[in-house]
Design a protein around this motif. Sequence first.
Motif, PDB file in Angstrom:
ATOM      1  N   UNK A   1      12.537  -6.182   7.380  1.00 29.09           N
ATOM      2  CA  UNK A   1      11.558  -7.272   7.489  1.00 29.09           C
ATOM      3  C   UNK A   1      11.951  -8.251   8.597  1.00 29.09           C
TER       4      UNK A   1
ATOM      5  N   UNK B   1       5.368   0.714  12.064  1.00 32.53           N
ATOM      6  CA  UNK B   1       6.209   0.439  10.903  1.00 32.53           C
ATOM      7  C   UNK B   1       5.510   0.809   9.609  1.00 32.53           C
ATOM      8  N   UNK B   2       6.312   1.278   8.680  1.00 28.28           N
ATOM      9  CA  UNK B   2       5.844   1.503   7.316  1.00 28.28           C
ATOM     10  C   UNK B   2       6.893   0.859   6.427  1.00 28.28           C
ATOM     11  N   UNK B   3       6.522  -0.254   5.808  1.00 32.65           N
ATOM     12  CA  UNK B   3       7.497  -1.004   5.010  1.00 32.65           C
ATOM     13  C   UNK B   3       7.211  -0.781   3.530  1.00 32.65           C
ATOM     14  N   UNK B   4       8.146  -0.153   2.857  1.00 36.95           N
ATOM     15  CA  UNK B   4       8.025   0.170   1.426  1.00 36.95           C
ATOM     16  C   UNK B   4       6.732   0.948   1.159  1.00 36.95           C
ATOM     17  N   UNK B   5       6.038   0.555   0.067  1.00 36.25           N
ATOM     18  CA  UNK B   5       4.825   1.297  -0.279  1.00 36.25           C
ATOM     19  C   UNK B   5       3.742   1.025   0.768  1.00 36.25           C
ATOM     20  N   UNK B   6       2.859   1.996   0.979  1.00 32.12           N
ATOM     21  CA  UNK B   6       1.841   1.791   2.007  1.00 32.12           C
ATOM     22  C   UNK B   6       0.868   0.701   1.587  1.00 32.12           C
ATOM     23  N   UNK B   7       0.653  -0.270   2.457  1.00 35.24           N
ATOM     24  CA  UNK B   7      -0.256  -1.375   2.168  1.00 35.24           C
ATOM     25  C   UNK B   7      -1.561  -1.122   2.908  1.00 35.24           C
ATOM     26  N   UNK B   8      -2.614  -0.906   2.153  1.00 38.97           N
ATOM     27  CA  UNK B   8      -3.901  -0.540   2.757  1.00 38.97           C
ATOM     28  C   UNK B   8      -5.024  -1.277   2.048  1.00 38.97           C
TER      29      UNK B   8
ATOM     30  N   UNK C   1      -0.463   5.465   5.810  1.00 38.25           N
ATOM     31  CA  UNK C   1       0.408   4.398   6.312  1.00 38.25           C
ATOM     32  C   UNK C   1       1.118   4.829   7.582  1.00 38.25           C
TER      33      UNK C   1
ATOM     34  N   UNK D   1       0.853   3.424  11.459  1.00 37.53           N
ATOM     35  CA  UNK D   1       2.039   3.143  12.283  1.00 37.53           C
ATOM     36  C   UNK D   1       1.961   3.853  13.637  1.00 37.53           C
TER      37      UNK D   1
END
Lengths: 337, 301
Positions: free
Chosen positions: A81, A114-121, A175, A179
């Motif tokens: 982050x 970037x893909x940070x943790x679970x995919x946020x969509x 995700x 990216x």
Amino acid sequence: MLWVSTVWTPELLTFFLRLARHKSPARGATLNVNTAVLSTHGLSKQYGSRPAVRDLDLEVRRGEVFGFLGPNGAGKTTTIRMALGLIRPTAGWVEVLGRDVQRHRADVLPRVGALVETPALYPYLSGRSNLRAFAHMLGGVPDARLDEVLDLVGLADRQRDRVRTYSMGMKQRLGVAVALLNDPELLILDEPANGLDPAGIVEMRDLLRQLVASGKTVFISSHVLAEVQQICDRVAIIDRGELVREATVADLVASHGEFVLRMENPEPALALLRAQPWGSAARLDDGELVAASPTGRGRDLVRFLAQSGIWADTIDERQRNLEEIFLSLTAPIGAGS
Amino acid sequence: MSTAALPVAVLRPARPSFPGAVRSELLKIGRQWLTWWLVAGFAAITAIALVAIVASGAPRDTFNASPRTFYLAYLSGVLQVFTIGSGVFLLIVGSRLVSMEYGNGTIRMVLARGTSRLGLLAAQYTALAIAGALLLAGFAAVATASLLAISTAWHGSISPITSLPAAAWTDTWLNVLVAGVSMVVCILLGTAAAVVGRSVAFGVGVAVGYFPADNFAVIVMALLTRITHQDVWVNATQYFLGPILNYLPAALQADHRVRAAFFTPLVQGIDATHCWVVIGVYSFVFLAAAVALTWRRDVLH
């Protein structure tokens, strides 16, 4: 490309992909592998009195696949982050593509996927509309590119469906598509296999291998150590926010002069070896004899045993796996620091 | 080196784009069913309200006797419908637009691609302002068409409307100004609630509950004044945002009687300057809260 994994063994596939990455003349001609694409300098983050990351120095070089490992709560996601400008470091800084990410985020972050943790969509939008929403943010990406990334992640057939109907694996792949939208130079993937079922993990692994083969610099944090060992060039292991080891995968798993010998009755050999000043670490592991050689070479160990009338059926260099190393370097939960 | 067949220069713009961010926010607003349900509900309420305005009292006699009196009453009625309808729309859509980014975690995807925090917030404000402007334009078209239809039906032509004195058009623009101010305040309030709470439930709840609460608070203040025999409670109502917004049209059109919807401050003699100052202070606080929290807080979602 996804069909490949069903026909070839994973090991064979990995071998060829790694070969392609390291031996391609076109690739070698255009890459300066010593350039740091991402580096952290004395990076620290403190939440109240709790340090999440402490004085972290890392360097990810152009063209490599860098594994970022650590137990839960070790500070991996906090570091990522900070690298993406989502949280501010308490001390130190992060350079991405040669520039301080906090000061020049608008210049460097569009070049990073970037893909940070679970995919946020956006669950109410279709897969394609999700891509379009992010594409607008990036200043516009041609429709042809949307088709391209949807094909790449294997979602072309489901692009019109709302994301709320997607499986976790499909969301994760979308995700990754987000990216990849503007063909970034650096990919930062935080636990891309998180929350995936075994089939999803296989899908994600295949996708990662494609990306690796296409020559991206990839910074990946993962708990799937076997995958990391297969895919990554170098790894850093952190524990409680501190770097405990940064090395090439080859160095980490190297034998360190130990050999595995198989024989019918290993006990006399074990007693003999333990009596030697260089053999005190000899031991039995699942019925196999693990021992150092007097000279560091396997044939001298075989010769030494043979001189005492002990014959080994087989001998191999002992390679440790990443999981073994990871567990030895990171303290169990609850242990003092 | 690439996963793309297209030239890298096409795919890698130098910096994130603000117009692109606005387009993205408009896409998110336009692709939600809730948006269109709210628009449909607003249209239905508008239709009912127009019928009620025409049917209440003896409007035809008023129209024939004094088109301007009818026009001002009509204007006041449609303004009330618009401020309530657009307010509900913008409070819900605005607070959801911002809070969903946190709720879904998409804020980290957006910011991780280089869009600045304040750039994103500005894009959200702009997209909501565009949505509000479209709503106002649509509503104005419907209200105008309705007015012309009434004139044609009752008088046989639109001449009573076209021959209204210039002062009537000044009043029209004042009402448009009030509608615009009301929309801006709703956008700022909804956005601030979402930024503070960072969740859809909190953002929408606070945004939608704010105006009913501070309108109802006028009654509470009146009761407290009676109980305690202290005017401080009544005096406080001149600083309540909702009642001040309700009173603004009357303050701006002091030369003729304008009915205010719902509650107004319980203090006599409030002028337009006081209304502007109160509205300005609240707007500044909402804006400052949203900007400061967006800018300073880490994104942990």
